[in-house]
Design a protein around this motif. Structure first.
Motif, PDB file in Angstrom:
ATOM      1  N   VAL A 186       0.800  -1.200   0.093  1.00 27.71           N
ATOM      2  CA  VAL A 186      -0.121  -0.029  -0.001  1.00 27.71           C
ATOM      3  C   VAL A 186       0.881   1.210   0.000  1.00 27.71           C
ATOM      4  O   VAL A 186       0.564   2.180  -0.854  1.00 27.71           O
ATOM      5  N   GLY A 187       2.066   1.235   0.622  1.00 28.54           N
ATOM      6  CA  GLY A 187       3.062   2.308   0.925  1.00 28.54           C
ATOM      7  C   GLY A 187       3.524   2.579  -0.573  1.00 28.54           C
ATOM      8  O   GLY A 187       3.473   3.700  -1.028  1.00 28.54           O
ATOM      9  N   ASP A 188       3.920   1.675  -1.105  1.00 28.35           N
ATOM     10  CA  ASP A 188       4.697   1.666  -2.588  1.00 28.35           C
ATOM     11  C   ASP A 188       3.595   2.374  -3.528  1.00 28.35           C
ATOM     12  O   ASP A 188       3.751   3.196  -4.206  1.00 28.35           O
ATOM     13  N   LEU A 189       2.543   1.594  -3.532  1.00 26.00           N
ATOM     14  CA  LEU A 189       1.192   2.151  -4.506  1.00 26.00           C
ATOM     15  C   LEU A 189       0.773   3.492  -4.458  1.00 26.00           C
ATOM     16  O   LEU A 189       0.845   4.370  -5.184  1.00 26.00           O
ATOM     17  N   THR A 190       0.550   3.626  -3.031  1.00 28.71           N
ATOM     18  CA  THR A 190      -0.041   4.992  -2.772  1.00 28.71           C
ATOM     19  C   THR A 190       1.187   6.106  -2.836  1.00 28.71           C
ATOM     20  O   THR A 190       0.688   7.327  -3.784  1.00 28.71           O
ATOM     21  N   GLY A 191       2.264   5.704  -2.555  1.00 29.00           N
ATOM     22  CA  GLY A 191       3.357   6.932  -2.677  1.00 29.00           C
ATOM     23  C   GLY A 191       3.667   6.975  -4.277  1.00 29.00           C
ATOM     24  O   GLY A 191       3.915   8.390  -4.599  1.00 29.00           O
ATOM     25  N   PHE A 192       3.738   6.130  -4.859  1.00 26.95           N
ATOM     26  CA  PHE A 192       3.767   6.293  -6.683  1.00 26.95           C
ATOM     27  C   PHE A 192       2.593   7.102  -7.222  1.00 26.95           C
ATOM     28  O   PHE A 192       2.720   8.119  -7.655  1.00 26.95           O
ATOM     29  N   ALA A 193       1.346   6.827  -6.761  1.00 16.11           N
ATOM     30  CA  ALA A 193       0.196   7.395  -7.294  1.00 16.11           C
ATOM     31  C   ALA A 193       0.388   9.005  -6.980  1.00 16.11           C
ATOM     32  O   ALA A 193       0.095   9.944  -7.578  1.00 16.11           O
ATOM     33  N   CYS A 194       0.895   9.358  -5.758  1.00 13.47           N
ATOM     34  CA  CYS A 194       0.996  10.482  -5.154  1.00 13.47           C
ATOM     35  C   CYS A 194       2.105  11.415  -5.792  1.00 13.47           C
ATOM     36  O   CYS A 194       2.197  12.738  -5.944  1.00 13.47           O
ATOM     37  N   ALA A 195       2.944  10.642  -6.298  1.00  7.31           N
ATOM     38  CA  ALA A 195       4.255  11.270  -7.013  1.00  7.31           C
ATOM     39  C   ALA A 195       3.847  11.638  -8.471  1.00  7.31           C
ATOM     40  O   ALA A 195       4.435  12.615  -8.694  1.00  7.31           O
ATOM     41  N   LEU A 228       0.592  12.236  -9.311  1.00  8.25           N
ATOM     42  CA  LEU A 228      -0.830  12.948  -9.327  1.00  8.25           C
ATOM     43  C   LEU A 228      -0.736  14.500  -9.464  1.00  8.25           C
ATOM     44  O   LEU A 228       0.063  15.044  -8.454  1.00  8.25           O
ATOM     45  N   LYS A 229      -1.124  15.124 -10.442  1.00 10.72           N
ATOM     46  CA  LYS A 229      -0.788  16.571 -10.666  1.00 10.72           C
ATOM     47  C   LYS A 229       0.459  16.895 -10.349  1.00 10.72           C
ATOM     48  O   LYS A 229       0.967  18.064  -9.827  1.00 10.72           O
ATOM     49  N   ARG A 230       1.581  16.053 -10.658  1.00 11.82           N
ATOM     50  CA  ARG A 230       3.117  16.074 -10.887  1.00 11.82           C
ATOM     51  C   ARG A 230       3.421  16.200  -9.249  1.00 11.82           C
ATOM     52  O   ARG A 230       4.513  16.927  -9.049  1.00 11.82           O
ATOM     53  N   GLY A 231       2.629  15.731  -8.534  1.00 13.32           N
ATOM     54  CA  GLY A 231       3.220  15.499  -7.162  1.00 13.32           C
ATOM     55  C   GLY A 231       2.224  16.332  -6.138  1.00 13.32           C
ATOM     56  O   GLY A 231       2.217  17.589  -5.819  1.00 13.32           O
ATOM     57  N   CYS A 232       1.506  15.125  -5.248  1.00 12.56           N
ATOM     58  CA  CYS A 232       0.952  15.688  -3.863  1.00 12.56           C
ATOM     59  C   CYS A 232       1.487  15.059  -2.692  1.00 12.56           C
ATOM     60  O   CYS A 232       2.485  14.019  -3.002  1.00 12.56           O
ATOM     61  N   GLY A 233       1.287  15.479  -1.596  1.00  7.73           N
ATOM     62  CA  GLY A 233       1.926  14.826  -0.345  1.00  7.73           C
ATOM     63  C   GLY A 233       1.216  13.585   0.036  1.00  7.73           C
ATOM     64  O   GLY A 233       0.051  12.878  -0.335  1.00  7.73           O
ATOM     65  N   GLY A 276       9.050   3.499 -10.961  1.00  5.52           N
ATOM     66  CA  GLY A 276       8.654   4.105  -9.627  1.00  5.52           C
ATOM     67  C   GLY A 276       9.044   5.314  -9.845  1.00  5.52           C
ATOM     68  O   GLY A 276       9.788   5.916 -10.817  1.00  5.52           O
ATOM     69  N   ALA A 277       9.269   5.993  -8.670  1.00 12.75           N
ATOM     70  CA  ALA A 277       9.630   7.198  -8.319  1.00 12.75           C
ATOM     71  C   ALA A 277      10.225   7.301  -6.851  1.00 12.75           C
ATOM     72  O   ALA A 277       9.868   6.854  -6.015  1.00 12.75           O
ATOM     73  N   PHE A 278      11.047   8.294  -6.805  1.00 11.98           N
ATOM     74  CA  PHE A 278      11.587   9.026  -5.327  1.00 11.98           C
ATOM     75  C   PHE A 278      10.481   9.869  -4.936  1.00 11.98           C
ATOM     76  O   PHE A 278      10.449  10.978  -5.514  1.00 11.98           O
ATOM     77  N   HIS A 279       9.580   9.624  -3.883  1.00 17.22           N
ATOM     78  CA  HIS A 279       8.752  10.552  -3.417  1.00 17.22           C
ATOM     79  C   HIS A 279       8.550  10.297  -1.963  1.00 17.22           C
ATOM     80  O   HIS A 279       8.070   9.282  -1.491  1.00 17.22           O
ATOM     81  N   GLN A 280       9.326  11.416  -1.202  1.00 19.29           N
ATOM     82  CA  GLN A 280       9.281  11.334   0.303  1.00 19.29           C
ATOM     83  C   GLN A 280       7.832  11.468   0.847  1.00 19.29           C
ATOM     84  O   GLN A 280       7.312  12.380   0.573  1.00 19.29           O
ATOM     85  N   PRO A 281       7.707  10.854   1.895  1.00 16.47           N
ATOM     86  CA  PRO A 281       6.108  11.099   2.863  1.00 16.47           C
ATOM     87  C   PRO A 281       6.631  12.594   3.603  1.00 16.47           C
ATOM     88  O   PRO A 281       7.835  12.785   3.666  1.00 16.47           O
ATOM     89  N   ALA A 282       5.458  12.886   3.949  1.00 16.35           N
ATOM     90  CA  ALA A 282       5.348  14.030   4.853  1.00 16.35           C
ATOM     91  C   ALA A 282       5.730  13.544   6.430  1.00 16.35           C
ATOM     92  O   ALA A 282       6.043  14.575   7.175  1.00 16.35           O
TER      93      ALA A 282
END
Length: 369
Positions: A108-117, A119-124, A156-162
């Motif tokens: 879930v973390g991988d899937l959600t993080g990638f989607a957020c990376a 989505l609209k070029r990146g949301c948190g 995938g992408a590098f996209h850090q959580p908040a």
């Protein structure tokens, strides 16, 4: 509660480790709840256990959770799953300034993080990891990905959580096998870079797996501190420091591929056996003492994790296992770096490994144990 900062260039976030964090999720994550609703992507099992707790905390703060359920297992890390999730998030009106919450394990973390990376070029997003493996590894560091027919985590992408809230209460709902699989990643931090921690785990590992509160928090916090330090040094795996976190993974991913990325071999189990193989291969090359290789094997076996290839009942040879490694995302200019050991607590990146030699070694392992 332990609070561990992950310090990156120009930005920082916290990993909080303790109990009762999901019961207070509205308070813990208040800065990231800017609307009267929040999207939560949840593993179905995690939501069954913790959905009401989270909804109660959010509801008391006047926030409505909007749930998106994800089926357990690596099969959910697919192009189709990613497309469905991003379409749903867009339909919910998620904006770039919003934060999506991810409740569950690494899938879930991988899937959600990638989607957020993307989505609209990146949301948190905020990580709410509910497995030991996710708490000490995948929820920290910003690696997000899906699987494809070519292999695992290749897109995938590098996209850090908040923010990461590692609630130790969630570990009490895990099946014993999954808990042990997560412990493999804890053990990994000792093997790759912290011999005193490895030696502490030799004496306290049983207490950690038994979820005794003080040893458990110490093990999880120590693991996260180790990962945070490496991520801060090499966020995008360019200098080689972060590559050390892949100890056991090259062998482990090959074994996962041979077993069809199925429940025959959980990811943590593959990492555990991969560490044993990395230690034995290091000893075979003369870089690691046989005593240290045996200690790694004993530590893995003592945790109830697979320490011999024979336990998997594979019908293949070393060449077939080595062929799986050709799809490893660490391939560089046609060569595959291996994370090997000079000593327990001293991992290094070896760029002179021949896959033919690895295949021969794996043939020996398949026949000898």
């Amino acid at each position: 509660m332990a609070v561990i900062p992950v310090e990156l260039a120009g930005r920082e976030y916290e990993v909080r480790v303790g109990t009762g964090l999901l019961a207070d999720v509205a308070g813990q994550a208040r800065p990231f709840l800017r609307k009267h609703q929040v999207c939560i992507v949840a593993d179905e099992n995690a939501r069954a256990h913790w959905g009401e707790t989270i909804a109660g905390s959010l509801g008391a703060a006047g926030i409505e959770p909007r749930w998106y359920d994800v089926a357990p297992g690596e099969g959910s890390k697919s192009w189709d799953s990613l497309a469905r999730l991003t379409d749903w998030l867009l339909a919910q009106g998620v904006e770039r300034g919003d934060h999506v919450f991810a409740l569950g394990g690494g899938v879930v973390g991988d899937l959600t993080g990638f989607a957020c990376a993307i989505l609209k070029r990146g949301c948190g997003f905020v990580q709410l990891p509910t497995t030991l493996l996710a708490q000490v590894d995948s929820s920290v560091g910003g690696k997000t990905a899906i699987n494809t027919s070519a292999g695992k985590n290749l897109v995938g992408a590098f996209h850090q959580p908040a923010l990461v809230l590692a609630d130790l209460d969630t570990l009490g709902t895990l099946p014993a096998r999954e808990l042990r699989a997560g412990y493999a990643e804890v053990l990994k931090y000792g093997v790759l870079g912290d011999r005193p921690f490895f030696e502490w785990l030799e004496g306290h590992g049983e207490a950690v797996v038994a979820l005794q509160p003080q040893p458990l928090e110490q093990a999880v916090a120590t693991s996260i501190v180790a990962k945070a330090r490496i991520v801060a040094e090499d966020e995008r795996e360019t200098s080689g420091a972060r590559a050390l976190l892949n100890l056991g993974h090259t062998f482990g991913h090959a074994l996962e591929a041979e077993t069809g990325f199925s429940d025959r071999l959980l990811h943590g189990e593959g990492v555990a056996l991969g560490m044993v193989l990395a230690a034995r291969y290091s000893a075979r090359r003369g870089a690691l003492s046989l005593d240290d290789a045996r200690r790694v094997t004993r530590a893995v076996d003592a945790a109830g994790l697979p320490a011999e290839i024979s336990a998997l009942g594979l019908e293949c040879d070393g060449r077939q296992l080595a062929d799986h490694m050709l799809h490893d995302k660490k391939m560089d200019a046609g060569t595959l770096p291996f994370i090997l050991l000079r000593a327990i607590g001293e991992a290094h990146l070896a760029r002179d490994v021949e896959l033919a030699d690895v295949a021969a070694f794996l043939d020996e392992e398949l026949k000898a144990h």
